[in-house]
Design a protein around this motif. Structure first.
Motif, mmCIF file in Angstrom:
data_model
loop_
_atom_site.group_PDB
_atom_site.id
_atom_site.type_symbol
_atom_site.label_atom_id
_atom_site.label_comp_id
_atom_site.label_asym_id
_atom_site.label_seq_id
_atom_site.Cartn_x
_atom_site.Cartn_y
_atom_site.Cartn_z
ATOM 1 N N PRO A 208 51.718 36.084 34.970
ATOM 2 C CA PRO A 208 52.231 35.929 33.428
ATOM 3 C C PRO A 208 51.029 36.159 32.444
ATOM 4 O O PRO A 208 51.578 36.718 31.280
ATOM 5 C CB PRO A 208 52.802 34.418 33.246
ATOM 6 N N TYR A 209 49.746 36.356 32.862
ATOM 7 C CA TYR A 209 48.843 36.643 31.525
ATOM 8 C C TYR A 209 48.649 38.236 31.502
ATOM 9 O O TYR A 209 48.388 38.902 32.172
ATOM 10 C CB TYR A 209 47.519 36.025 31.891
ATOM 11 N N GLU A 210 49.290 38.718 30.368
ATOM 12 C CA GLU A 210 49.021 40.196 30.068
ATOM 13 C C GLU A 210 47.561 40.366 30.044
ATOM 14 O O GLU A 210 47.117 41.745 30.451
ATOM 15 C CB GLU A 210 49.643 40.537 28.713
ATOM 16 N N ALA A 211 46.555 39.755 29.493
ATOM 17 C CA ALA A 211 45.247 40.051 29.475
ATOM 18 C C ALA A 211 44.618 40.551 30.916
ATOM 19 O O ALA A 211 43.927 41.391 31.022
ATOM 20 C CB ALA A 211 44.474 39.013 29.176
ATOM 21 N N TRP A 212 45.184 40.173 32.028
ATOM 22 C CA TRP A 212 44.711 40.503 33.016
ATOM 23 C C TRP A 212 45.162 41.776 33.618
ATOM 24 O O TRP A 212 44.414 42.368 34.605
ATOM 25 C CB TRP A 212 45.674 39.462 34.514
ATOM 26 N N ARG A 213 46.147 42.425 33.016
ATOM 27 C CA ARG A 213 46.796 43.609 33.416
ATOM 28 C C ARG A 213 46.053 44.923 32.474
ATOM 29 O O ARG A 213 46.359 45.899 32.831
ATOM 30 C CB ARG A 213 48.264 43.934 33.240
ATOM 31 N N ILE A 214 45.184 44.734 31.722
ATOM 32 C CA ILE A 214 44.620 45.554 30.671
ATOM 33 C C ILE A 214 43.599 46.376 31.330
ATOM 34 O O ILE A 214 43.571 47.584 31.295
ATOM 35 C CB ILE A 214 43.994 44.859 29.421
ATOM 36 N N VAL A 215 42.600 45.719 32.150
ATOM 37 C CA VAL A 215 41.707 46.289 32.964
ATOM 38 C C VAL A 215 41.896 45.689 34.448
ATOM 39 O O VAL A 215 41.788 44.536 34.830
ATOM 40 C CB VAL A 215 40.165 46.085 32.588
ATOM 41 N N ARG A 216 42.369 46.762 35.323
ATOM 42 C CA ARG A 216 42.591 46.218 36.832
ATOM 43 C C ARG A 216 41.340 46.296 37.648
ATOM 44 O O ARG A 216 40.593 46.970 37.309
ATOM 45 C CB ARG A 216 43.855 47.346 37.395
ATOM 46 N N PRO A 217 41.338 45.318 38.445
ATOM 47 C CA PRO A 217 40.201 45.288 39.399
ATOM 48 C C PRO A 217 40.266 46.547 40.395
ATOM 49 O O PRO A 217 41.315 47.325 40.302
ATOM 50 C CB PRO A 217 40.536 44.252 40.400
ATOM 51 N N LEU A 218 39.136 46.855 40.907
ATOM 52 C CA LEU A 218 39.100 47.996 41.719
ATOM 53 C C LEU A 218 39.758 48.081 42.956
ATOM 54 O O LEU A 218 40.729 48.852 43.443
ATOM 55 C CB LEU A 218 37.668 48.217 42.193
ATOM 56 N N GLY A 219 39.947 47.021 43.736
ATOM 57 C CA GLY A 219 40.740 46.640 44.869
ATOM 58 C C GLY A 219 41.716 45.907 44.999
ATOM 59 O O GLY A 219 41.528 44.797 44.277
ATOM 60 N N ALA A 220 42.809 46.009 45.870
ATOM 61 C CA ALA A 220 43.747 45.043 46.084
ATOM 62 C C ALA A 220 43.310 43.647 46.391
ATOM 63 O O ALA A 220 42.531 43.583 47.332
ATOM 64 C CB ALA A 220 44.941 45.518 46.992
ATOM 65 N N GLY A 221 43.728 42.624 45.635
ATOM 66 C CA GLY A 221 43.129 41.330 46.181
ATOM 67 C C GLY A 221 41.992 40.841 45.496
ATOM 68 O O GLY A 221 41.475 39.787 45.627
ATOM 69 N N ASP A 222 41.062 41.664 44.780
ATOM 70 C CA ASP A 222 39.816 41.590 44.251
ATOM 71 C C ASP A 222 40.070 40.429 42.929
ATOM 72 O O ASP A 222 41.388 40.604 42.280
ATOM 73 C CB ASP A 222 39.479 42.942 43.479
ATOM 74 N N PRO A 223 39.358 39.779 42.434
ATOM 75 C CA PRO A 223 39.609 38.830 41.342
ATOM 76 C C PRO A 223 39.946 39.521 40.144
ATOM 77 O O PRO A 223 39.521 40.727 39.862
ATOM 78 C CB PRO A 223 38.222 38.050 41.232
ATOM 79 N N GLU A 224 40.810 39.093 39.294
ATOM 80 C CA GLU A 224 41.175 39.569 37.847
ATOM 81 C C GLU A 224 39.768 39.902 37.304
ATOM 82 O O GLU A 224 38.754 39.323 37.243
ATOM 83 C CB GLU A 224 41.880 38.803 37.083
ATOM 84 N N VAL A 225 39.785 40.973 36.305
ATOM 85 C CA VAL A 225 38.794 41.439 35.625
ATOM 86 C C VAL A 225 38.814 40.731 34.281
ATOM 87 O O VAL A 225 39.700 41.159 33.282
ATOM 88 C CB VAL A 225 38.839 42.804 35.254
ATOM 89 N N ARG A 226 38.322 39.610 33.981
ATOM 90 C CA ARG A 226 37.951 38.917 32.555
ATOM 91 C C ARG A 226 37.350 39.703 31.566
ATOM 92 O O ARG A 226 36.076 39.269 31.160
ATOM 93 C CB ARG A 226 37.496 37.421 32.894
ATOM 94 N N TRP A 227 37.701 40.892 31.172
ATOM 95 C CA TRP A 227 37.092 41.775 30.032
ATOM 96 C C TRP A 227 36.695 41.206 28.987
ATOM 97 O O TRP A 227 35.552 41.423 28.190
ATOM 98 C CB TRP A 227 37.930 42.998 29.856
ATOM 99 N N TRP A 228 37.508 40.080 28.397
ATOM 100 C CA TRP A 228 37.266 39.315 27.131
ATOM 101 C C TRP A 228 36.243 38.390 27.356
ATOM 102 O O TRP A 228 35.597 38.043 26.359
ATOM 103 C CB TRP A 228 38.498 38.650 26.573
ATOM 104 N N GLU A 229 35.454 38.193 28.517
ATOM 105 C CA GLU A 229 34.326 37.485 28.641
ATOM 106 C C GLU A 229 33.046 38.221 28.832
ATOM 107 O O GLU A 229 32.009 37.567 28.892
ATOM 108 C CB GLU A 229 34.538 36.519 30.012
ATOM 109 N N THR A 230 33.325 39.663 28.877
ATOM 110 C CA THR A 230 32.034 40.531 28.868
ATOM 111 C C THR A 230 31.313 40.505 27.277
ATOM 112 O O THR A 230 32.158 40.493 26.521
ATOM 113 C CB THR A 230 32.179 41.885 29.637
ATOM 114 N N PRO A 231 30.234 41.166 27.317
ATOM 115 C CA PRO A 231 29.691 41.570 25.920
ATOM 116 C C PRO A 231 30.651 42.718 25.378
ATOM 117 O O PRO A 231 30.849 43.554 25.911
ATOM 118 C CB PRO A 231 28.413 41.946 26.160
#
Length: 235
Positions: A208-231
């Motif tokens: 349900p978190y839209e933020a997870w769908r903005i930058v997709r992980p490279l592979g199926a099953g990889d952890p979500e990309v928490r882009w907002w926690e990067t610099p």
């Protein structure tokens, strides 16, 4: 949306935004994606990326055009706004894409003419979505880091693209009485991606978190990309 006060950007001579050069370069993605609505979508593009300027200065030049787009999107039935980061370094790998995405959305959030500043809110919640000028916006990213068997594949482009889609544009493909795409239509789109070996990762798509769908992980099953926690700094 009411007319917005436009941030000032670089004053340069540019083609009309519906004929921005980045749209021609984005066309293989728009035409190659398996969303049934993408080929007929009406897009605007930001000014041409100027390598003599910093990425932040390029974004400053984009802001007034984005404001015009959102002012006209409802009446002109516009579907999306394309921001091109015209260098492979912006999306050479998923961490670089995460930083670039955060930097772009942070810049927009900090210059939000409506003063909502969506990146200052709690992002990993069911209710959060990006917005600019009081318009809720769905954000898609396409980058050279994604392989052909990925839903965000950039079809050989070395640029990174950030596609901003006003939420109200989705309403034009709904039938009377509908508020979201019917399950059959969503499944048809998912099946089209899967049929071309670009299936969605259900771990991300069903969350349900839209933020997870903005930058997709490279592979199926990889952890979500928490882009907002990067610099929020361009690579």
């Amino acid at each position: 949306m009411t007319s917005m006060t436009r941030p000032t950007g670089a004053a340069t001579s540019q083609p009309p935004p519906d004929r921005a050069p980045c749209l021609e370069r984005f066309a293989p993605i728009r035409n190659g994606t398996h969303c049934i609505y993408a080929p007929s979508s009406r897009l605007w593009g930001g000014p041409a990326y100027d390598p003599a300027l910093t990425a932040e200065e390029n974004l400053a030049a984009t802001l007034p055009v984005l404001c015009d787009f959102l002012d006209r999107a409802r009446t002109d039935r516009l579907d999306g706004f394309v921001i091109e980061l015209a260098d492979r370094r912006f999306g050479a790998d998923v961490p670089s894409l995460a930083r670039s995405t955060h930097a772009v959305l942070r810049h927009l959030s900090d210059h939000d003419p409506a003063g909502e500043h969506p990146l200052d809110a709690e992002i990993e919640t069911v209710s959060w979505c990006f917005s600019f000028g009081a318009e809720p916006i769905f954000v898609n990213t396409f980058a050279p880091c994604y392989p052909p068997a990925h839903s965000r594949y950039a079809f050989g482009s070395q640029s990174t693209y950030i596609l901003l889609q006003p939420r109200h544009s989705f309403g034009r493909v709904l039938r009377p009485g509908e508020t979201v795409l019917p399950p059959a239509v969503r499944q048809r789109i998912r099946d089209a991606y899967a049929g071309h070996d670009r299936g969605y990762d259900p771990h991300i798509s069903s969350n349900p978190y839209e933020a997870w769908r903005i930058v997709r992980p490279l592979g199926a099953g990889d952890p979500e990309v928490r882009w907002w926690e990067t610099p929020a700094v361009f690579p």
